[in-house]
Design a protein around this motif. Structure first.
Motif, PDB file in Angstrom:
ATOM      1  N   GLN A 153     -47.132 -11.273  87.682  1.00  0.00           N
ATOM      2  CA  GLN A 153     -46.279 -12.107  88.524  1.00  0.00           C
ATOM      3  C   GLN A 153     -46.392 -11.729  89.989  1.00  0.00           C
ATOM      4  OE1 GLN A 153     -44.830 -14.685  87.503  1.00  0.00           O
ATOM      5  NE2 GLN A 153     -43.275 -15.248  89.004  1.00  0.00           N
ATOM      6  N   GLU A 154     -46.572 -10.437  90.262  1.00  0.00           N
ATOM      7  CA  GLU A 154     -46.733 -10.000  91.643  1.00  0.00           C
ATOM      8  C   GLU A 154     -48.050 -10.494  92.227  1.00  0.00           C
ATOM      9  OE1 GLU A 154     -46.370  -5.802  91.456  1.00  0.00           O
ATOM     10  OE2 GLU A 154     -44.174  -5.800  91.269  1.00  0.00           O
ATOM     11  N   GLU A 155     -49.086 -10.539  91.395  1.00  0.00           N
ATOM     12  CA  GLU A 155     -50.385 -11.015  91.867  1.00  0.00           C
ATOM     13  C   GLU A 155     -50.404 -12.526  92.037  1.00  0.00           C
ATOM     14  OE1 GLU A 155     -53.136  -9.591  88.994  1.00  0.00           O
ATOM     15  OE2 GLU A 155     -53.146  -7.535  89.751  1.00  0.00           O
ATOM     16  N   ASN A 156     -49.725 -13.228  91.144  1.00  0.00           N
ATOM     17  CA  ASN A 156     -49.680 -14.690  91.198  1.00  0.00           C
ATOM     18  C   ASN A 156     -48.299 -15.143  90.721  1.00  0.00           C
ATOM     19  OD1 ASN A 156     -49.917 -17.455  90.879  1.00  0.00           O
ATOM     20  ND2 ASN A 156     -51.975 -17.358  90.011  1.00  0.00           N
ATOM     21  N   PRO A 157     -47.439 -15.630  91.623  1.00  0.00           N
ATOM     22  CA  PRO A 157     -46.058 -15.967  91.264  1.00  0.00           C
ATOM     23  C   PRO A 157     -45.910 -17.073  90.225  1.00  0.00           C
ATOM     24  CG  PRO A 157     -46.280 -15.760  93.647  1.00  0.00           C
ATOM     25  CD  PRO A 157     -47.665 -15.736  93.080  1.00  0.00           C
ATOM     26  N   SER A 158     -46.989 -17.722  89.828  1.00  0.00           N
ATOM     27  CA  SER A 158     -46.886 -18.784  88.822  1.00  0.00           C
ATOM     28  C   SER A 158     -47.327 -18.322  87.436  1.00  0.00           C
ATOM     29  CB  SER A 158     -47.728 -19.991  89.244  1.00  0.00           C
ATOM     30  OG  SER A 158     -49.110 -19.646  89.291  1.00  0.00           O
ATOM     31  N   ARG A 159     -47.606 -17.041  87.267  1.00  0.00           N
ATOM     32  CA  ARG A 159     -48.137 -16.550  85.987  1.00  0.00           C
ATOM     33  C   ARG A 159     -47.130 -16.716  84.845  1.00  0.00           C
ATOM     34  NH1 ARG A 159     -52.562 -12.998  86.746  1.00  0.00           N
ATOM     35  NH2 ARG A 159     -54.023 -14.206  88.008  1.00  0.00           N
ATOM     36  N   GLU A 160     -45.861 -16.400  85.093  1.00  0.00           N
ATOM     37  CA  GLU A 160     -44.867 -16.516  84.023  1.00  0.00           C
ATOM     38  C   GLU A 160     -44.728 -17.966  83.560  1.00  0.00           C
ATOM     39  OE1 GLU A 160     -41.980 -12.741  85.251  1.00  0.00           O
ATOM     40  OE2 GLU A 160     -41.432 -14.780  85.822  1.00  0.00           O
ATOM     41  N   CYS A 161     -44.738 -18.887  84.505  1.00  0.00           N
ATOM     42  CA  CYS A 161     -44.679 -20.313  84.147  1.00  0.00           C
ATOM     43  C   CYS A 161     -45.925 -20.727  83.375  1.00  0.00           C
ATOM     44  CB  CYS A 161     -44.529 -21.158  85.405  1.00  0.00           C
ATOM     45  SG  CYS A 161     -42.982 -20.896  86.294  1.00  0.00           S
ATOM     46  N   THR A 162     -47.077 -20.188  83.757  1.00  0.00           N
ATOM     47  CA  THR A 162     -48.321 -20.519  83.053  1.00  0.00           C
ATOM     48  C   THR A 162     -48.280 -20.031  81.615  1.00  0.00           C
ATOM     49  OG1 THR A 162     -49.561 -20.372  85.131  1.00  0.00           O
ATOM     50  CG2 THR A 162     -50.823 -20.235  83.083  1.00  0.00           C
ATOM     51  N   ILE A 163     -47.762 -18.824  81.411  1.00  0.00           N
ATOM     52  CA  ILE A 163     -47.643 -18.290  80.051  1.00  0.00           C
ATOM     53  C   ILE A 163     -46.748 -19.189  79.203  1.00  0.00           C
ATOM     54  CG2 ILE A 163     -46.752 -16.357  78.683  1.00  0.00           C
ATOM     55  CD1 ILE A 163     -47.567 -14.505  80.985  1.00  0.00           C
ATOM     56  N   MET A 164     -45.623 -19.629  79.773  1.00  0.00           N
ATOM     57  CA  MET A 164     -44.698 -20.467  79.031  1.00  0.00           C
ATOM     58  C   MET A 164     -45.285 -21.857  78.763  1.00  0.00           C
ATOM     59  SD  MET A 164     -42.065 -19.099  77.873  1.00  0.00           S
ATOM     60  CE  MET A 164     -41.209 -20.614  77.465  1.00  0.00           C
ATOM     61  N   ARG A 165     -46.011 -22.411  79.730  1.00  0.00           N
ATOM     62  CA  ARG A 165     -46.627 -23.723  79.511  1.00  0.00           C
ATOM     63  C   ARG A 165     -47.666 -23.650  78.394  1.00  0.00           C
ATOM     64  NH1 ARG A 165     -46.496 -24.364  85.245  1.00  0.00           N
ATOM     65  NH2 ARG A 165     -48.631 -23.577  85.371  1.00  0.00           N
ATOM     66  N   THR A 166     -48.408 -22.549  78.351  1.00  0.00           N
ATOM     67  CA  THR A 166     -49.409 -22.375  77.295  1.00  0.00           C
ATOM     68  C   THR A 166     -48.743 -22.233  75.932  1.00  0.00           C
ATOM     69  OG1 THR A 166     -50.875 -21.272  78.876  1.00  0.00           O
ATOM     70  CG2 THR A 166     -51.366 -20.996  76.543  1.00  0.00           C
ATOM     71  N   ALA A 167     -47.705 -21.390  75.867  1.00  0.00           N
ATOM     72  CA  ALA A 167     -46.995 -21.194  74.598  1.00  0.00           C
ATOM     73  C   ALA A 167     -46.253 -22.456  74.185  1.00  0.00           C
ATOM     74  CB  ALA A 167     -46.021 -20.027  74.717  1.00  0.00           C
ATOM     75  N   GLY A 168     -45.855 -23.269  75.169  1.00  0.00           N
ATOM     76  CA  GLY A 168     -45.127 -24.495  74.859  1.00  0.00           C
ATOM     77  C   GLY A 168     -45.945 -25.519  74.112  1.00  0.00           C
ATOM     78  N   LYS A 169     -47.265 -25.339  74.035  1.00  0.00           N
ATOM     79  CA  LYS A 169     -48.126 -26.257  73.293  1.00  0.00           C
ATOM     80  C   LYS A 169     -48.069 -26.006  71.792  1.00  0.00           C
ATOM     81  CE  LYS A 169     -51.331 -26.761  77.177  1.00  0.00           C
ATOM     82  NZ  LYS A 169     -52.734 -26.599  77.661  1.00  0.00           N
ATOM     83  N   LEU A 170     -47.450 -24.890  71.378  1.00  0.00           N
ATOM     84  CA  LEU A 170     -47.295 -24.627  69.953  1.00  0.00           C
ATOM     85  C   LEU A 170     -46.348 -25.650  69.343  1.00  0.00           C
ATOM     86  CD1 LEU A 170     -46.887 -20.732  70.072  1.00  0.00           C
ATOM     87  CD2 LEU A 170     -48.907 -22.000  69.330  1.00  0.00           C
ATOM     88  N   THR A 171     -46.598 -26.015  68.113  1.00  0.00           N
ATOM     89  CA  THR A 171     -45.767 -27.012  67.430  1.00  0.00           C
ATOM     90  C   THR A 171     -44.438 -26.398  67.013  1.00  0.00           C
ATOM     91  OG1 THR A 171     -47.756 -28.084  66.573  1.00  0.00           O
ATOM     92  CG2 THR A 171     -45.648 -28.629  65.507  1.00  0.00           C
ATOM     93  N   PRO A 172     -43.308 -26.955  67.460  1.00  0.00           N
ATOM     94  CA  PRO A 172     -42.004 -26.404  67.064  1.00  0.00           C
ATOM     95  C   PRO A 172     -41.750 -26.584  65.572  1.00  0.00           C
ATOM     96  CG  PRO A 172     -41.813 -27.912  68.945  1.00  0.00           C
ATOM     97  CD  PRO A 172     -43.178 -28.096  68.380  1.00  0.00           C
ATOM     98  N   PHE A 173     -40.799 -25.816  65.054  1.00  0.00           N
ATOM     99  CA  PHE A 173     -40.377 -25.958  63.667  1.00  0.00           C
ATOM    100  C   PHE A 173     -39.322 -27.063  63.580  1.00  0.00           C
ATOM    101  CE2 PHE A 173     -42.292 -21.830  63.721  1.00  0.00           C
ATOM    102  CZ  PHE A 173     -42.785 -21.627  62.436  1.00  0.00           C
ATOM    103  N   HIS A 174     -39.067 -27.511  62.368  1.00  0.00           N
ATOM    104  CA  HIS A 174     -38.096 -28.599  62.199  1.00  0.00           C
ATOM    105  C   HIS A 174     -36.688 -28.172  62.597  1.00  0.00           C
ATOM    106  CE1 HIS A 174     -36.179 -26.915  58.568  1.00  0.00           C
ATOM    107  NE2 HIS A 174     -37.385 -26.492  58.250  1.00  0.00           N
TER     108      HIS A 174
END
Length: 471
Positions: A323-344
């Motif tokens: 995050q210190e190197e690139n302030p958008s890293r945490e958002c990028t991690i969440m956007r990537t993980a957000g592509k996982l299919t949610p459970f019912h």
């Protein structure tokens, strides 16, 4: 440095430079990032209100997540509250008949969550008072603080001061009144469990792995919050988990082998629990929440500020460096993980309340969601309550050959808990099982019924029917 202009009027701007430096120092002390371009340039206008009138020494612009965009302090707050409100409304988190329990630690995340849910409640109260028919009631809000001093001792005066500060924060909020629950973590045991503090310490100390011990305390905290909610009539549980914390969880879960259940933990809603869990701050960074507390003067306190250890500590330091190197890293991690299919179960279940049911049906039609009743039954780990995959369930075929109850319990746990939390020696496992809280053993019994149904579904095609047996 003052100039030597004899006319008494400085044209060099030397005093202006000193004043600007002073304003920058004051802004930095308040935790606000000033616009480096200066406040007089037209390009410094807030990108939301398109005006630079609010951009002054008392209300400097604020950088959001390292983006080039700039907001004035008022628009910055409005932007954060908009994220919170959109998460609540778009996921049907709160209905008028609900009673919401907020898990409060005293940190910036839970403090902002308290402020925002209070504002939504206050607006609902004003609408209720102004309406003639008063058809829609106002949802209730309670606050719960888990006292972990049995595990992490703190000086009594510091703890008492923190509790008084929390009570003062709640008393300063306008009506409706909010209940405040301070519950020790050892109350996860029933009252007839003897010396519950010693039993809890023995239970936690039975785990040799530092990561497993920290994860177990997190699971106990969640189980206790569920217990508080059930005993006091709450219908929803709200957590202050934000983007930064969830980004760390994504990396840590991948390292611990929890990839299958990861999608369940990072959604806005998690209804696998008896009391559905809500994460309305899922799209907010911890830096944003901390900055808002400083701008609005929201008091925070650190009661059990224990640094992470083991894998959790390494991941936390790693994500912080990213995050210190690139302030958008945490958002990028969440956007990537957000592509996982949610459970019912990652949505609010339909309520008996007519208005809530209509809202849920409209949302299901909009997003083309299947009714929960038509979806397959999930099986969950009794310790962490994570959904287990087919590989873990198929390994249960060997449970019938196990004589020990403790070994049976270990066999129905997820692979991550088996590796990180459960003792390896049979004698140590027997002691560990004897110290389990009743809430966890009850989940194990419920999960065992689900596992048996799964095994039955797997072998029923190979079974003979009564007519075939007679033939």
């Amino acid at each position: 440095m003052a100039c030597s202009n004899g006319g008494g009027t400085c044209l060099s701007g030397c005093y202006k430079e000193d004043d600007n430096k002073k304003h920058e120092e004051e802004a930095a002390a308040n935790g606000v990032v000033p616009n480096p371009k200066g406040n007089s340039h037209e390009g410094d206008a807030c990108i939301k209100c398109k005006s630079n009138q609010n951009i002054a020494a008392t209300s400097p612009t604020v950088a959001i997540g390292g983006d080039a965009a700039r907001f004035c302090a008022d628009c910055f707050r409005s932007n954060l509250f908009g994220k919170f409100r959109f998460a609540v409304t778009s996921n049907a988190m709160i209905s008028p008949s609900d009673k919401v329990l907020l898990a409060f630690s005293g940190g910036p995340s839970s403090r902002v969550a308290l402020q925002f849910v209070h504002e939504i409640q206050s607006k609902a109260q004003k609408n209720f008072d102004a309406s003639k028919d008063r058809a829609l009631p106002v949802f209730g809000v309670g606050v719960a603080f888990v006292d972990e001093s049995a595990i992490y001792p703190v000086p009594s005066h510091e703890f008492n001061d923190a509790i008084e500060d929390m009570k003062l924060i709640l008393s300063n909020l306008t009506p409706p009144r909010k209940e405040f629950h301070v519950v020790p973590i050892e109350s996860i045991y029933s009252l007839d469990s003897g010396n519950v503090k010693d039993r809890l310490k023995g239970f936690v100390n039975a785990i040799a792995d530092a990561t497993g011990k920290e994860d177990l305390l997190m699971h106990l905290r969640m189980s206790l919050l569920q217990k508080i909610a059930l005993e006091n009539g709450y219908t929803k549980l709200m957590l202050g988990s934000c983007t930064s914390r969830l980004a760390c969880h994504v990396i840590a879960a991948a390292v611990k082998g929890q990839g299958y259940s990861l999608a369940a933990d990072i959604q806005y809603v998690d209804a696998r629990w008896k009391i559905p869990v809500m994460l309305p701050l899922r799209d907010c960074l911890s830096q944003e929440l901390d900055m808002l507390c400083r701008i609005d003067g929201l008091k925070t306190m650190k009661v059990f500020d224990i640094p992470h250890s083991g894998i959790n500590g390494l991941v936390s330091s790693f994500v912080k460096l990213l995050q210190e190197e690139n302030p958008s890293r945490e958002c990028t991690i969440m956007r990537t993980a957000g592509k996982l299919t949610p459970f019912h179960f990652n949505r609010i279940p339909e309520s008996e309340d007519l208005n809530a049911r209509l809202t849920s049906q409209k949302r299901r039609k909009k997003f083309n969601l299947k009714p929960i009743e038509s979806l397959p039954q999930e099986s969950f780990c009794p310790i962490c309550n994570s959904p287990t995959n087919e590989y873990d369930l198929k390994s249960l075929s060997n449970v019938e050959n196990i004589q020990s109850t403790a070994e049976t319990f270990g066999a129905i746990c997820c692979s991550s808990c088996q590796f990180q939390i459960l003792p390896k020696e049979p004698s140590a496992m027997e002691e560990f099982y004897s110290l389990l809280p009743q809430l966890i053993t009850a989940r194990a019994k419920d999960g065992d019924h689900c596992n048996q149904r799964f095994l039955w579904e797997q072998i029923q095609d190979c079974l003979l029917s009564d007519s075939e047996d007679e033939t």
